[in-house]
Motif scaffolding. Structure first.
Motif, PDB file in Angstrom:
ATOM      1  N   UNK A  95       0.848  -1.189   0.000  1.00 29.29           N
ATOM      2  CA  UNK A  95       0.000   0.000   0.000  1.00 29.29           C
ATOM      3  C   UNK A  95       0.885   1.241   0.000  1.00 29.29           C
ATOM      4  N   UNK A  96       0.425   2.279  -0.693  1.00 32.03           N
ATOM      5  CA  UNK A  96       1.164   3.541  -0.680  1.00 32.03           C
ATOM      6  C   UNK A  96       1.108   4.168   0.703  1.00 32.03           C
ATOM      7  N   UNK A  97       2.195   4.791   1.114  1.00 29.95           N
ATOM      8  CA  UNK A  97       2.269   5.435   2.430  1.00 29.95           C
ATOM      9  C   UNK A  97       1.634   6.824   2.348  1.00 29.95           C
ATOM     10  N   UNK A 130      10.271   4.972  -5.351  1.00 26.59           N
ATOM     11  CA  UNK A 130       8.889   4.568  -5.611  1.00 26.59           C
ATOM     12  C   UNK A 130       8.023   5.111  -4.478  1.00 26.59           C
ATOM     13  N   UNK A 131       6.951   5.818  -4.843  1.00 27.71           N
ATOM     14  CA  UNK A 131       6.089   6.419  -3.836  1.00 27.71           C
ATOM     15  C   UNK A 131       4.622   6.008  -3.994  1.00 27.71           C
ATOM     16  N   UNK A 132       4.338   5.181  -4.987  1.00 26.52           N
ATOM     17  CA  UNK A 132       2.996   4.657  -5.184  1.00 26.52           C
ATOM     18  C   UNK A 132       3.090   3.157  -5.419  1.00 26.52           C
ATOM     19  N   UNK A 133       2.026   2.448  -5.026  1.00 24.44           N
ATOM     20  CA  UNK A 133       2.028   0.995  -5.176  1.00 24.44           C
ATOM     21  C   UNK A 133       2.198   0.584  -6.631  1.00 24.44           C
ATOM     22  N   UNK A 155      11.517   2.110  -0.272  1.00 21.83           N
ATOM     23  CA  UNK A 155      11.754   3.495  -0.696  1.00 21.83           C
ATOM     24  C   UNK A 155      12.219   3.594  -2.145  1.00 21.83           C
ATOM     25  N   UNK A 156      12.988   2.608  -2.600  1.00 18.74           N
ATOM     26  CA  UNK A 156      13.502   2.665  -3.969  1.00 18.74           C
ATOM     27  C   UNK A 156      13.770   1.259  -4.476  1.00 18.74           C
TER      28      UNK A 156
END
Length: 512
Positions: A299-301, A347-350, A340-341
């Protein structure tokens, strides 16, 4: 006559004489009709060289490169017309797909149109799955920019990314250079090239509006959506066409539009070239996509979760569950780890994480930067091969190469027998028969050998064989006899097949 009258008469005669003289003078000089100046010579300057060359203009602004890029790329974009059965009329018409279904049905068929991109000189074409989905046998036609017409065969398709690969027979065809979509930035200029509304070789320009968009247009549970968003005009018929940068490199395959009217409203979406080229390579090499598996639920944070995890900023994708025995589990990843990467790319979205894993091959080692309990750690994970568990279970049930008996618990009709036979033309048939006389015998293609005659003609696993030439087949033995007789008679056979969705087709296979 009085003296005063004589004076007045004289003055009047003088005035009349002056007036007549003036009129005669003007008439002689041409001023009465037209006041023209006499011109002896006029010089018109003309130059074959523009004031600024294309190179000089391109140094002023990247937009001046569009002419050169369009000239180079337009020959690599093709027009695709597909014949589908009328039963395919349930194709979505939601403005996100561009397969125009025409109402002039002929012989139970309709036509869809779209675009494609030549990615090799020997005729491999990358396009969208929905452009050619449901095509009848021999029903895909490709028209090049120079108006040459080809019949295309389907190499493979991937509904999870809405991509497909076609093949036409040609040599030294124009082909595009595939760029690195990881280097695409928001705000950079792009061109969209395709065939909207059957208008061949149309070029539109715009910028990259956003990256990693997920817009829920792919109707598949395992879908991967991480689109490049652009405001270059994309309409129905553009699907499968090229999105290129100012270097003339392919950075995306135009796939969908967001629209309430069904036409362009400023939002178009393209599959990134890195994902598209990986899918294309797999389809060409293996006939299917080999998807890398990390084995996590993510899941995206958001702001609330970042605060709970004591993160110093809102970033990354959280692992909410792990599949036991999968790659992430074996590499020591934990629930509540935040990725994080991937290989140094944030990467900041699922869906971003899904795409970054999807472009990799099973067996590759990926470097993940992880936020764990207030610290940043690095983990190396060897990716596994994602398999369709349902298909795998079915294969395990029918694993014996020649014969197996099993109980059909669903029907309650007793034992069912399964036999297999491999034909020299490159396909294997599975016969499923029942002890119940009311149950028909099924002849299903269970395997197609890559590179074989059957593969090259587009025969697919899961097709049911109904006839050979015009003779109905009852069982595996009659199928073998009919195939043998036909090959001995004419060195070719015509298989009448039926797909899972009820579509019927004909495949002619020739003996080498």
């Amino acid at each position: 006559m009085k003296k005063r009258d004589r004076y007045l008469t004289g003055i009047l005669l003088i005035l009349i004489g002056v007036l007549v003289g003036t009129i005669l003078t003007m008439y002689q000089q041409g001023n009465w009709i037209n006041d023209q100046a006499e011109v002896k010579f006029t010089e018109v300057k003309k130059s074959e060289r523009p004031f600024y060359t294309d190179e000089e203009l391109s140094n002023l602004d990247p937009r001046f490169l569009f002419k050169q890029v369009a000239e180079e790329i337009t020959p690599t974009v093709v027009y695709i017309e597909t014949e589908v059965s009328v039963g395919r009329r349930d194709m979505p018409d939601d403005g996100n797909h561009d397969g125009d279904l025409f109402d002039d049905f002929m012989g139970g068929r309709a036509r869809t149109v779209g675009s494609g991109v030549l990615i090799s000189k020997d005729g491999y074409i990358l396009t969208n799955n929905h452009v050619i989905d449901g095509a009848v046998n021999g029903g895909i036609r490709v028209v090049l920019n120079d108006k040459r017409l080809f019949r295309a065969r389907q190499v493979g398709s991937d509904p999870t990314t809405d991509l497909a690969v076609l093949k036409i027979d040609g040599e030294n065809l124009p082909s595009i250079i595939i760029g690195n979509s990881d280097n695409v930035d928001v705000g950079e200029w792009v061109l969209a090239i395709g065939n909207p509304f059957r208008l061949r070789s149309t070029v539109t320009a715009g910028i990259v509006s956003a990256l990693s968009r997920q817009v829920q247009v792919i109707d598949n549970q395992m879908r991967i959506e991480s689109f490049i968003q652009t405001d270059a005009a994309i309409n129905r018929g553009n699907s499968g066409g090229a999105l290129v940068n100012t270097s003339g490199e392919l950075i995306g395959i135009n796939t969908a539009i967001a629209s309430q009217s069904g036409n362009y409203q400023g939002y178009g979406f393209a599959v990134p070239s890195n994902l598209a080229s990986k899918v294309a390579r797999d389809l060409i090499q293996y006939g299917e996509v080999r998807r890398a598996l990390l084995g996590v639920t993510i899941e995206s944070v958001d702001a609330f979760r970042a605060d709970q995890l004591d993160m110093n900023r809102i970033q990354g994708v959280e692992i909410t569950s792990l599949r036991e025995g999968a790659a992430a589990y074996q590499s020591g990843l934990k629930i509540e780890d935040v990725i994080l990467s991937v290989n140094g790319i944030e990467v900041n979205e699922a869906n971003e994480l899904q795409e970054k894993i999807a472009v990799l091959q099973p067996g590759e080692v990926v470097e993940l930067e992880i936020w764990r309990e207030g610290e940043v750690v690095t983990k190396s994970v060897k990716l596994q091969l994602m398999e369709n568990e349902i298909a795998q279970n079915t294969t395990n049930q029918l694993s014996d190469p020649e014969y197996e008996r099993y109980q059909d618990d669903d029907s309650g009709s007793g034992d069912r027998e399964v036999r297999f036979f491999s034909f020299d033309l490159g396909f294997k048939v599975m016969e499923i028969s029942s002890s119940d006389e009311n149950e028909p015998t099924e002849l299903i293609i269970s395997e197609v050998e890559r590179g074989s005659e059957a593969f090259m003609k587009g025969l697919k696993e899961g097709y049911t064989i109904k006839k050979v030439d015009d003779e109905k087949v009852e069982d595996l033995e009659s199928l073998k006899d009919l195939v043998s007789q036909s090959l001995n008679r004419s060195n070719s056979i015509v298989l009448h097949i039926e797909t899972n969705d009820g579509a019927k087709g004909f495949y002619q296979l020739n003996k080498n």
